[in-house]
Design an enzyme around this catalytic site. Structure first.
Site, PDB file in Angstrom:
ATOM      1  CB  SER A  18      13.673  27.148  40.671  1.00  0.00           C
ATOM      2  OG  SER A  18      13.983  25.845  41.123  1.00  0.00           O
TER       3      SER A  18
ATOM      4  CE1 TYR B 226      12.694  25.884  35.663  1.00  0.00           C
ATOM      5  CE2 TYR B 226      13.825  24.935  37.550  1.00  0.00           C
ATOM      6  CZ  TYR B 226      12.744  25.604  37.020  1.00  0.00           C
ATOM      7  OH  TYR B 226      11.702  25.984  37.833  1.00  0.00           O
TER       8      TYR B 226
END
Length: 256
Positions: A148, A161
């Site tokens: 990501s 995350y």
């Protein structure tokens, strides 16, 4: 015009976290292009409809639904063994399974931190190691990790995350260097905003993937199919000189 170098015909691919969103788009795309695909997530009831739809479609590839928790090493080993048993081999692994939630860093519990790191980073390790063991003994293959942009530049309310995805990016580069001599290509995709149900629910994004105009350059949200396009390229022979790279897919740059 030659297009054979982009083909996945006759390959076998495992895509983790493929019951919906980006993973679902990938297995559908791969099967349409002639690859046999293993559709897998933690709940069999979520992946069976995806596999059935592929098998009932006009796709040239076949689909197999397998339940697998990527944090469970025995389940991962069984996933790879069953793939090889049913389809006769394994050419591509896409480590797409992931999870996240938004929270200020001061409010993330130890269990919450460990859960996100376990699924996103530890799961990638488990699957890569299991698939890599097969590939290194059977003429190589492709491993595509899904990270990501949060792992590249950080993200407010998602420090756990972002840290896990940063680990995936570094893992990609490191493993690619170790396994290149065995003809295992390891690369990574780092998407920005993609119109999935998860992004809608967590980040309040209202964009509908069906309404996104792919002919428009000036946008900062993409579709699952656009990420699948990149995964197809990385799984194909056309990407043969790309090793250990993380390809960012975020749309139009926003310069300050």
């Amino acid at each position: 015009m030659t297009t054979a170098q982009f083909s996945l015909e006759g390959q076998t691919a495992v895509v983790t976290g493929s019951s919906s969103g980006i993973g679902k788009a990938m297995v559908e795309r791969f099967a349409d292009d002639g690859a046999n695909v293993v559709v897998t997530s933690r709940e069999l009831e979520n992946v069976e409809p995806v596999a059935e739809a592929i098998n009932e479609s006009e796709a040239d590839g076949q689909a197999l639904a397998v339940e697998c928790d990527v944090t469970d090493r025995e389940a991962v080993d069984e996933l790879i063994a069953r793939t090889v048993d049913v389809f006769g081999g394994l050419d591509t692994l896409v480590n797409n399974a992931g999870a996240s939630f938004q929270a200020p860093p001061a409010e993330i519990s130890e269990n919450g931190w460990k859960t996100i790191v376990d699924i996103n980073l530890h799961g990638t390790f488990h699957c890569s190691q299991a698939a890599g063991a097969y590939m290194r003994e059977h003429d190589g293959g492709k491993i595509i990790n899904v990270a990501s942009v949060a792992g590249q530049r950080g993200s407010r309310q998602m420090s756990h995350y972002g840290a896990a995805k940063a680990g995936v990016i570094n893992f990609t580069k490191s493993v690619a260097a170790d396994w290149a001599e065995d003809d295992v290509w390891v690369n990574c995709i780092a998407p920005g905003l993609v119109a999935t149900e998860g992004v809608k629910s967590q980040m309040g994004v209202d964009d509908d993937a069906d309404a996104i105009d792919r002919t428009t350059a000036d946008r900062t949200i993409g579709t699952p199919e656009e990420v699948a396009d990149l995964a197809q390229f990385l799984a194909s022979p056309a990407s043969s000189y790309i090793v250990g790279e993380t390809i960012t897919i975020t749309g139009t740059p926003r310069l300050e």
